[in-house]
Motif scaffolding. Sequence first.
Motif, PDB file in Angstrom:
ATOM      1  N   MET A   1       5.075  51.463 -23.567  1.00  0.00           N
ATOM      2  CA  MET A   1       4.358  51.256 -22.307  1.00  0.00           C
ATOM      3  C   MET A   1       5.139  50.351 -21.205  1.00  0.00           C
ATOM      4  O   MET A   1       5.810  49.802 -21.438  1.00  0.00           O
ATOM      5  CB  MET A   1       3.251  50.426 -22.647  1.00  0.00           C
ATOM      6  CG  MET A   1       1.973  50.526 -21.452  1.00  0.00           C
ATOM      7  SD  MET A   1       0.299  50.250 -22.182  1.00  0.00           S
ATOM      8  CE  MET A   1      -0.158  49.167 -20.869  1.00  0.00           C
ATOM      9  N   ARG A   6       1.756  50.998 -15.201  1.00  0.00           N
ATOM     10  CA  ARG A   6       1.555  52.101 -14.346  1.00  0.00           C
ATOM     11  C   ARG A   6       2.862  52.884 -14.833  1.00  0.00           C
ATOM     12  O   ARG A   6       3.927  52.407 -14.921  1.00  0.00           O
ATOM     13  CB  ARG A   6       1.485  51.625 -12.978  1.00  0.00           C
ATOM     14  CG  ARG A   6       0.059  51.000 -12.569  1.00  0.00           C
ATOM     15  CD  ARG A   6       0.068  50.622 -11.015  1.00  0.00           C
ATOM     16  NE  ARG A   6      -1.210  49.938 -10.953  1.00  0.00           N
ATOM     17  CZ  ARG A   6      -2.155  50.317 -10.525  1.00  0.00           C
ATOM     18  NH1 ARG A   6      -2.266  51.818  -9.922  1.00  0.00           N
ATOM     19  NH2 ARG A   6      -3.192  49.785  -9.976  1.00  0.00           N
ATOM     20  N   LEU A   7       2.569  54.169 -14.346  1.00  0.00           N
ATOM     21  CA  LEU A   7       3.706  55.164 -14.371  1.00  0.00           C
ATOM     22  C   LEU A   7       3.731  56.178 -13.504  1.00  0.00           C
ATOM     23  O   LEU A   7       2.484  56.668 -13.104  1.00  0.00           O
ATOM     24  CB  LEU A   7       3.563  55.937 -15.927  1.00  0.00           C
ATOM     25  CG  LEU A   7       4.868  56.862 -16.140  1.00  0.00           C
ATOM     26  CD1 LEU A   7       6.150  55.910 -16.346  1.00  0.00           C
ATOM     27  CD2 LEU A   7       4.611  57.262 -17.461  1.00  0.00           C
ATOM     28  N   TRP A  12       4.311  61.026 -16.173  1.00  0.00           N
ATOM     29  CA  TRP A  12       3.488  61.046 -17.105  1.00  0.00           C
ATOM     30  C   TRP A  12       2.870  62.456 -17.592  1.00  0.00           C
ATOM     31  O   TRP A  12       2.921  62.791 -18.923  1.00  0.00           O
ATOM     32  CB  TRP A  12       2.126  60.302 -16.886  1.00  0.00           C
ATOM     33  CG  TRP A  12       1.077  60.306 -18.020  1.00  0.00           C
ATOM     34  CD1 TRP A  12       1.119  59.258 -18.774  1.00  0.00           C
ATOM     35  CD2 TRP A  12       0.095  61.233 -18.437  1.00  0.00           C
ATOM     36  NE1 TRP A  12       0.361  59.448 -19.794  1.00  0.00           N
ATOM     37  CE2 TRP A  12      -0.317  60.748 -19.474  1.00  0.00           C
ATOM     38  CE3 TRP A  12      -0.186  62.361 -17.966  1.00  0.00           C
ATOM     39  CZ2 TRP A  12      -1.509  61.128 -20.089  1.00  0.00           C
ATOM     40  CZ3 TRP A  12      -1.272  63.014 -18.619  1.00  0.00           C
ATOM     41  CH2 TRP A  12      -1.751  62.570 -19.694  1.00  0.00           C
ATOM     42  N   LYS A  49      -2.624  55.076 -14.529  1.00  0.00           N
ATOM     43  CA  LYS A  49      -2.358  53.969 -15.388  1.00  0.00           C
ATOM     44  C   LYS A  49      -3.455  54.517 -16.656  1.00  0.00           C
ATOM     45  O   LYS A  49      -4.222  55.544 -16.518  1.00  0.00           O
ATOM     46  CB  LYS A  49      -3.250  52.694 -14.840  1.00  0.00           C
ATOM     47  CG  LYS A  49      -4.564  52.829 -13.976  1.00  0.00           C
ATOM     48  CD  LYS A  49      -5.045  51.459 -13.421  1.00  0.00           C
ATOM     49  CE  LYS A  49      -6.293  51.673 -12.867  1.00  0.00           C
ATOM     50  NZ  LYS A  49      -6.715  52.571 -11.882  1.00  0.00           N
ATOM     51  N   VAL A  67      -6.221  59.492 -19.634  1.00  0.00           N
ATOM     52  CA  VAL A  67      -5.098  58.823 -20.122  1.00  0.00           C
ATOM     53  C   VAL A  67      -5.282  57.581 -20.938  1.00  0.00           C
ATOM     54  O   VAL A  67      -5.958  56.824 -20.723  1.00  0.00           O
ATOM     55  CB  VAL A  67      -4.168  58.222 -18.845  1.00  0.00           C
ATOM     56  CG1 VAL A  67      -3.063  57.675 -19.193  1.00  0.00           C
ATOM     57  CG2 VAL A  67      -3.881  59.537 -17.748  1.00  0.00           C
ATOM     58  N   LEU A  70       0.474  55.080 -21.938  1.00  0.00           N
ATOM     59  CA  LEU A  70       1.772  55.490 -21.217  1.00  0.00           C
ATOM     60  C   LEU A  70       2.872  55.698 -22.090  1.00  0.00           C
ATOM     61  O   LEU A  70       2.919  54.504 -23.175  1.00  0.00           O
ATOM     62  CB  LEU A  70       2.135  54.531 -19.789  1.00  0.00           C
ATOM     63  CG  LEU A  70       0.724  54.183 -19.150  1.00  0.00           C
ATOM     64  CD1 LEU A  70       0.971  53.071 -18.056  1.00  0.00           C
ATOM     65  CD2 LEU A  70       0.255  55.694 -18.370  1.00  0.00           C
TER      66      LEU A  70
END
Length: 127
Positions: A1, A6-7, A12, A49, A67, A70
């Motif tokens: 992660m 956040r990604l 993603w 996220k 989601v 991550l």
Amino acid sequence: MSETGRLRIDKWLWFARVVKTRSAAAALCEDGSVRLNGARVDQAHKPVKVGDVLTVALHGRVKVLKVLDLAERRGPYSDAQHLYEDLSPEPPRFDPPSPVAERDAGSGRPTKADRRSLDRLRWGEED
């Protein structure tokens, strides 16, 4: 992660193996085929996220993905399945219409003699 939690959405989608390449993921985002929590995404760098819901229009179907995690890299498909929960609706079942003329299973095509007897039945005796 990731350290920020956040990604990028295109990364993603690629990590989760929704698309084959990252450039395809970016193109999908820029086409407006992706929604993030109901809002249309038009940029590939939008952050995603844990807990977000993505709606992706792909290959004539709509996939709804929640989601769950991550990733830091693109791993095998078995690992990618743990990144999301699939909330997609069931595709509609299509029942093909029944054929016009039904034959017994295994009877095959009619023979020449069968065809001639059918012609006699339809058009009458021809001698």
